[in-house]
Design an enzyme around this catalytic site. Sequence first.
Site, PDB file in Angstrom:
ATOM      1  N   GLY A  27      17.873 -32.381 -41.118  1.00 44.89           N
ATOM      2  CA  GLY A  27      19.162 -32.764 -41.664  1.00 44.89           C
ATOM      3  C   GLY A  27      19.493 -32.002 -42.928  1.00 44.89           C
ATOM      4  N   GLN A  28      20.581 -32.410 -43.537  1.00 48.38           N
ATOM      5  CA  GLN A  28      21.063 -31.762 -44.749  1.00 48.38           C
ATOM      6  C   GLN A  28      20.994 -32.760 -45.891  1.00 48.38           C
ATOM      7  OE1 GLN A  28      21.946 -28.583 -44.340  1.00 48.38           O
ATOM      8  NE2 GLN A  28      22.425 -28.111 -46.472  1.00 48.38           N
ATOM      9  N   GLY A  29      20.290 -32.407 -46.966  1.00 48.29           N
ATOM     10  CA  GLY A  29      20.173 -33.282 -48.120  1.00 48.29           C
ATOM     11  C   GLY A  29      21.111 -32.848 -49.225  1.00 48.29           C
ATOM     12  N   GLY A  30      21.061 -33.584 -50.338  1.00 53.78           N
ATOM     13  CA  GLY A  30      21.945 -33.282 -51.454  1.00 53.78           C
ATOM     14  C   GLY A  30      21.690 -31.924 -52.066  1.00 53.78           C
ATOM     15  N   GLY A  32      19.906 -29.342 -50.304  1.00 51.61           N
ATOM     16  CA  GLY A  32      19.632 -28.306 -49.316  1.00 51.61           C
ATOM     17  C   GLY A  32      19.214 -28.904 -47.990  1.00 51.61           C
ATOM     18  N   SER A  33      18.582 -28.083 -47.163  1.00 46.44           N
ATOM     19  CA  SER A  33      18.202 -28.501 -45.816  1.00 46.44           C
ATOM     20  C   SER A  33      16.801 -29.096 -45.791  1.00 46.44           C
ATOM     21  CB  SER A  33      18.265 -27.309 -44.862  1.00 46.44           C
ATOM     22  OG  SER A  33      19.569 -26.765 -44.843  1.00 46.44           O
ATOM     23  N   VAL A  34      16.587 -30.004 -44.817  1.00 46.22           N
ATOM     24  CA  VAL A  34      15.293 -30.661 -44.650  1.00 46.22           C
ATOM     25  C   VAL A  34      14.728 -30.278 -43.286  1.00 46.22           C
ATOM     26  CG1 VAL A  34      14.040 -32.851 -44.646  1.00 46.22           C
ATOM     27  CG2 VAL A  34      16.093 -32.590 -46.065  1.00 46.22           C
ATOM     28  N   LYS A  49      11.906 -30.339 -47.943  1.00 42.57           N
ATOM     29  CA  LYS A  49      13.268 -30.148 -48.436  1.00 42.57           C
ATOM     30  C   LYS A  49      13.351 -28.800 -49.130  1.00 42.57           C
ATOM     31  CE  LYS A  49      14.867 -32.867 -51.772  1.00 42.57           C
ATOM     32  NZ  LYS A  49      15.520 -34.034 -52.428  1.00 42.57           N
ATOM     33  N   ASP A 144      20.907 -43.383 -57.359  1.00 40.70           N
ATOM     34  CA  ASP A 144      21.606 -43.129 -56.090  1.00 40.70           C
ATOM     35  C   ASP A 144      21.023 -43.967 -54.955  1.00 40.70           C
ATOM     36  OD1 ASP A 144      23.681 -41.936 -54.704  1.00 40.70           O
ATOM     37  OD2 ASP A 144      22.510 -40.187 -54.105  1.00 40.70           O
TER      38      ASP A 144
END
Length: 329
Positions: A27-30, A32-34, A49, A144
């Site tokens: 997936g996509q995190g805050g 970058g990509s995971v 990450k 968050d």
Amino acid sequence: MQQMIGPTRYAYTDIVAVTSHFRDKLGQGGYGSVYKGVLLPGDVHVAIKMLDGKSSCDGEDFISEVSTIGRIHHVNVVRLVGFCSEEMRRALVYEYMPHGSLDKYIFSAERSFSWDKINEIALGIARGINYLHQGCDMQILHFDIKPHNVLLDSNFVPKVADFGLAKLYPRDNSFVPLSALRGTIGYIAPEMISRRFGIISTKSDVYSFGMLLLEMAGGRRNADPGAANSSQTFYPSWVYDRLSKQELGEMRAEMHELERKLCVVGLCCIQIQPHDRPAMSEVIGMLEGGMDGLQLPSRPFFCDDGQTPVAESYDFCSGLTAISEEDEK
């Protein structure tokens, strides 16, 4: 020695090998990509990450996250296994959570968990946040808390994740400068936006947890512009009115006892003033017990139904920018 005292440092070539050249993207995190990876020996599955070099995460932020996560050891907080830092190539290696994030379960068309399981997951999240607040040498504010940042392991044990927004503060430091604030609209406590609502503290995470708890209870996002009934657009407001009518005997009690408990605890957590919210340690006690002794708190949020004071009746989301700019002057 390094493995004994903290996360393992990996070379970038190790990261490439562990992820099989970044083959399996989770997936996509805050930041970058995971990607999914496998550590040898032992075939240990991990989530890596990769931090985007163009993101706002500079070297200081990266080291902050590494040092923060590296000292945390709790069953309800995701564990940092290692990291990589080679010029602009930076990565964080976490334990792998096979069931992904909580949001895909609580917002699914069909309810995925029983009320007992939902209460158990809520209690685990609360314990994880309480550990961040009270269990470490330094007080850790997450900033968050939301369903996307709660991951589930193979047994659906919840773990608080994504400390890209975490900051370390000594326990006696109760003030956080506005310049340090980040988060997600819909979960941000009022004092994170304007000083007029109070001082930023662990109670700011309590507010976010309360919003998350209401989403778990309702099985829907708190703000739903597409709701069929306009009165149900903001779920916390709708459920508060429903609970109030039940207390007055104007409505038959149709809510499951655990659903009602989660809603009452959530409403207690999202009180406007920080000092009116319970500490996470108190929230744990509320979730561990039954409804006995739990009372519906005062109306905690901004509404447009004319029942709240004028000072609290404006549109919270649309007023965020204006208030922030006013306080910065």
